[in-house]
Enzyme design. Structure first.
Site, PDB file in Angstrom:
ATOM      1  N   CYS A 429       8.405  19.827  -8.126  1.00 44.32           N
ATOM      2  CA  CYS A 429       8.824  18.633  -7.392  1.00 44.32           C
ATOM      3  C   CYS A 429      10.334  18.501  -7.312  1.00 44.32           C
ATOM      4  O   CYS A 429      10.865  18.022  -6.297  1.00 44.32           O
ATOM      5  CB  CYS A 429       8.212  17.390  -8.026  1.00 44.32           C
ATOM      6  SG  CYS A 429       8.699  17.123  -9.749  1.00 44.32           S
ATOM      7  N   HIS A 473       7.686  13.126 -12.096  1.00 49.12           N
ATOM      8  CA  HIS A 473       7.780  13.515 -10.692  1.00 49.12           C
ATOM      9  C   HIS A 473       9.153  13.139 -10.136  1.00 49.12           C
ATOM     10  O   HIS A 473       9.844  12.263 -10.672  1.00 49.12           O
ATOM     11  CB  HIS A 473       6.679  12.809  -9.899  1.00 49.12           C
ATOM     12  CG  HIS A 473       6.453  13.363  -8.532  1.00 49.12           C
ATOM     13  ND1 HIS A 473       6.188  14.691  -8.294  1.00 49.12           N
ATOM     14  CD2 HIS A 473       6.450  12.760  -7.310  1.00 49.12           C
ATOM     15  CE1 HIS A 473       6.028  14.884  -6.998  1.00 49.12           C
ATOM     16  NE2 HIS A 473       6.183  13.722  -6.382  1.00 49.12           N
ATOM     17  N   ASP A 489       8.020  11.993   0.181  1.00 51.01           N
ATOM     18  CA  ASP A 489       7.708  12.933  -0.893  1.00 51.01           C
ATOM     19  C   ASP A 489       7.368  14.291  -0.291  1.00 51.01           C
ATOM     20  O   ASP A 489       6.227  14.518   0.141  1.00 51.01           O
ATOM     21  CB  ASP A 489       6.538  12.414  -1.732  1.00 51.01           C
ATOM     22  CG  ASP A 489       6.359  13.208  -3.020  1.00 51.01           C
ATOM     23  OD1 ASP A 489       7.039  14.239  -3.176  1.00 51.01           O
ATOM     24  OD2 ASP A 489       5.556  12.796  -3.867  1.00 51.01           O
TER      25      ASP A 489
END
Length: 673
Positions: A429, A473, A489
């Site tokens: 991520c 994250h 995202d």
């Protein structure tokens, strides 16, 4: 000369002083000491257990008269070696762990000096401190139960050492100590629920070198992929009325990174106007709607992080803690969370944001001379579309085509973004959020990196969310005119299952093997047991460990209504008077002279005869009593004669023949006639 000196030292090193405590008490002390050490096993280094084994063996050999007690020279050497070992193990002395280890070592070494009652009592009192140290690091149910057992065993040793008529640990002594501890329970409950709750009187850092404390205050490639290999708990969340947001909305916002040096992202520097909002700040966050269905109220129990920032859903408002809100909408405590904390928050997903132009300009800054290929590509893509929204969609499509989501991406060089986007195309991520923000800034769109946690495992036992370290994250926020800061995202474009279903459903089997105990979730029954156990721990932490001043006030208001000094005094005095009455009654009952077995039988006999109509006077002899009994109860003459013979044997024969079994037989005969 040297030979004689060595002989003298070797002789004096193991001379044996007189031992005045008995074998049973010493063995009990060894057991209690071993238990007190084992309860701190989680923080003790391995070499200390080896030292403990050597000391126990040494002391047992002394008990068997095989070895001698160490003298001053040997004891001093052991102390010096112990301090040197602690110094080599820990770089910093001003820390809780080395202090606890020093106390534990002293507790162990003191065993080699115990030769009389005074030394043994001192050892027991030091043991209480060693047990208490375990609760500085963990306060779960298991450690609490183990601590109670160890305290019980230490107190039992203390009872034997102070008692003149109890020489060893027996059923009687263990029963006595259980009663003593039970008598202390009401006082403990009053201290817990009524006395004012205050914080610790001192504060010592508890962070170890290898402690996983969660999201860091900076981000570079590899940080999150390393953090997410841990299954350790980050925090638990319970929602009011079980109103839970969808998995795709569970973004637990923590820190915002705006400064980028080509490899590492960091928060705004203290001199920046993005650091903390000032009075009259133009940044505004306001809800777009009054619809209550768009607002989530929840309670977070955060594990210790040794960091001051906390986590919440977007636009979180925390009312029960003293917080500072930064200009980027971070929430900070005044002091780092060195212990577990609980706070209530409210969040709305529908809000408007206004921002200063200067701050938007800071969200466009890129380091010079880095990632030139990415910057050029971003400008080209932006020129091919008409709007910022179309450009963002184009970038998301680029991620969706050929990128791989993995915990073990290849290492990147100086131009991390160029290598990731156009060469390796494999990352976690932090790679996707970092590259996405650079692509936005290169196209003239303000953007920033946000870190925290995403998702969580729902525990249906108690209806709460478990957020672990592997849920850590990173994502992006982009400024769009008319909308404000909008979350994007890019990880969701590459691995949508990561957002909807969680980490495990996204990773390959090889990546799952990198996570601690990752095989457990594949067994449903083990996972169910783990969730049940965590539910029990959650209740313990929520209702016992998190019982603070605020919870105490709520409890007292429920119990007393309006809290006044008179009502508080009555709440303290009434239970205290009741306990004094109970303890006084027990003391008086135990202080009475013991009644002989013969007198007990006589009392039982006279009561039974009176119920049969036989009168018994104070000066009557046994012969007179039984003579009247024969006339009053002729049908029981045979039984009465047997009882009279038994009484005659008790009174006029050898007392050693009157056993407990004989007493029970006569008592049954009296009750039966």
């Amino acid at each position: 000369m040297i030979s004689k000196c060595l002989q003298y030292v070797s002789y004096k090193a193991f001379q044996k002083p007189e031992q005045t405590i008995n074998r049973q008490v010493l063995i009990s002390l060894l057991f209690a000491q071993a238990s007190a050490v084992l309860i701190n096993a989680a923080i003790l280094p391995l070499w200390l257990f080896a030292v403990a084994v050597v000391i126990f063996i040494w002391r047992l050999q002394i008990l068997r008269n095989q070895w001698r007690f160490p003298n001053f020279f040997v004891r001093t050497s052991l102390v010096v070696i112990s301090i040197a070992a602690i110094t080599l193990t820990y770089k910093q002395w001003y820390n809780l762990e080395p202090m606890v280890i020093l106390l534990t070592l002293s507790f162990l070494l003191k065993l080699l000096e115990v030769s009389n009652k005074r030394d043994a009592i001192l050892l027991v009192f030091v043991g209480y401190f060693v047990v208490s140290c375990a609760f500085l690091f963990e306060q779960g149910i298991i450690i609490s139960l183990l601590g109670a057992v160890v305290i019980w065993s230490l107190t039992a040793c203390l009872l034997v050492l102070h008692s003149d008529h109890i020489r060893y640990l027996s059923t009687r002594s263990l029963r006595t100590i259980t009663v003593l501890i039970a008598q202390a329970v009401p006082i403990m409950l009053i201290m817990l629920f009524v006395f004012p709750r205050v914080g610790a009187l001192w504060s010592v850092p508890v962070k170890g070198d290898n402690t996983v404390t969660g999201v860091s205050d900076s981000m570079s490639p590899g940080d999150f992929s390393n953090l997410t290999r841990s299954r350790k708990l980050a925090f638990r969340v319970s929602f009011d009325d079980n109103k839970v947001p969808e998995p795709s909305q569970r973004y637990w916002r923590g820190l915002v990174f705006t400064e980028f040096d080509g490899r590492r992202w960091e928060r705004a520097s203290k001199g920046s106007n993005l650091y903390f909002g000032q009075k009259g700040d133009e940044t505004r966050y306001s809800s777009n709607t009054q619809d209550s269905t768009n607002i989530y109220n929840y309670e977070v129990v955060l594990e210790p992080t040794n960091s001051p920032w906390i986590y919440g859903l977007p636009l979180a408002t925390v009312n029960d803690k003293e917080l500072e809100r930064t200009a980027t909408n971070e929430l900070w405590l005044k002091d780092p969370a060195t212990s577990r904390i609980k706070y209530r928050a409210s969040s709305s997903f529908d809000f408007q944001v206004t921002e200063q132009k200067a701050r938007l300009a800071q969200a466009l800054v890129l380091p010079e001379g880095f990632n030139l290929k990415t910057i050029a590509q971003a400008k080209q893509w932006r020129s091919e579309v008409a709007t910022d929204a179309a450009y963002i969609s184009k970038v998301m499509d680029f991620y969706n085509k050929s990128f791989t989501y993995t915990l073990s991406p290849p290492k990147l060089g100086e131009n991390t973004i160029d290598e990731f986007l156009f060469s390796t195309q494999s990352g976690f991520c932090e790679h996707y959020s970092s590259s996405f923000v650079v692509l936005m800034r290169a196209a003239g769109i303000p953007a920033r990196v946000v870190t925290g946690y995403q998702g969580g495992e729902w525990n249906a036992e108690d209806n709460y969310l478990l957020v672990r370290q592997y849920d850590a994250h990173a994502w992006a926020e982009v400024w769009l005119e008319g909308q404000g800061w909008v979350r994007f995202d890019p990880t969701a474009a590459v691995a949508p299952n990561r957002i909807e279903a969680g980490l495990f459903d996204t990773l390959s089997q090889d990546d799952q093997d990198l996570i601690d105990s990752s095989g457990l979730p594949s067994f449903a029954w083990i996972n169910n047991l783990a969730l049940k156990w965590d539910s029990l721990n959650f209740r313990w932490q929520r209702w016992v460990l998190s019982y603070d001043q605020e919870e105490q006030s709520k409890f007292l208001e429920t119990l007393l209504g309006k809290i006044t000094p008179v009502r508080l005094a009555l709440l303290l005095i009434v239970p205290a008077m009741f306990m004094l009455f109970v303890f006084g009654f027990l003391t008086l009952r135990n202080s009475r002279k013991p009644v002989s077995l013969e007198l007990k039988l006589y009392t039982l006999l006279t009561k039974k005869l009176k119920r049969k109509g036989v009168s018994v006077g104070k000066g009557d002899t046994l012969s007179e009593i039984f003579a009247r009994a024969y006339k009053a109860v002729p049908e029981a003459k045979t039984s009465l004669q047997a009882i009279e013979n038994d009484f005659t044997a008790i009174l006029y024969s050898n007392q050693q023949s009157f056993t407990k079994d004989k007493y029970n037989n006569i008592k049954r005969s009296i009750r039966a006639f």
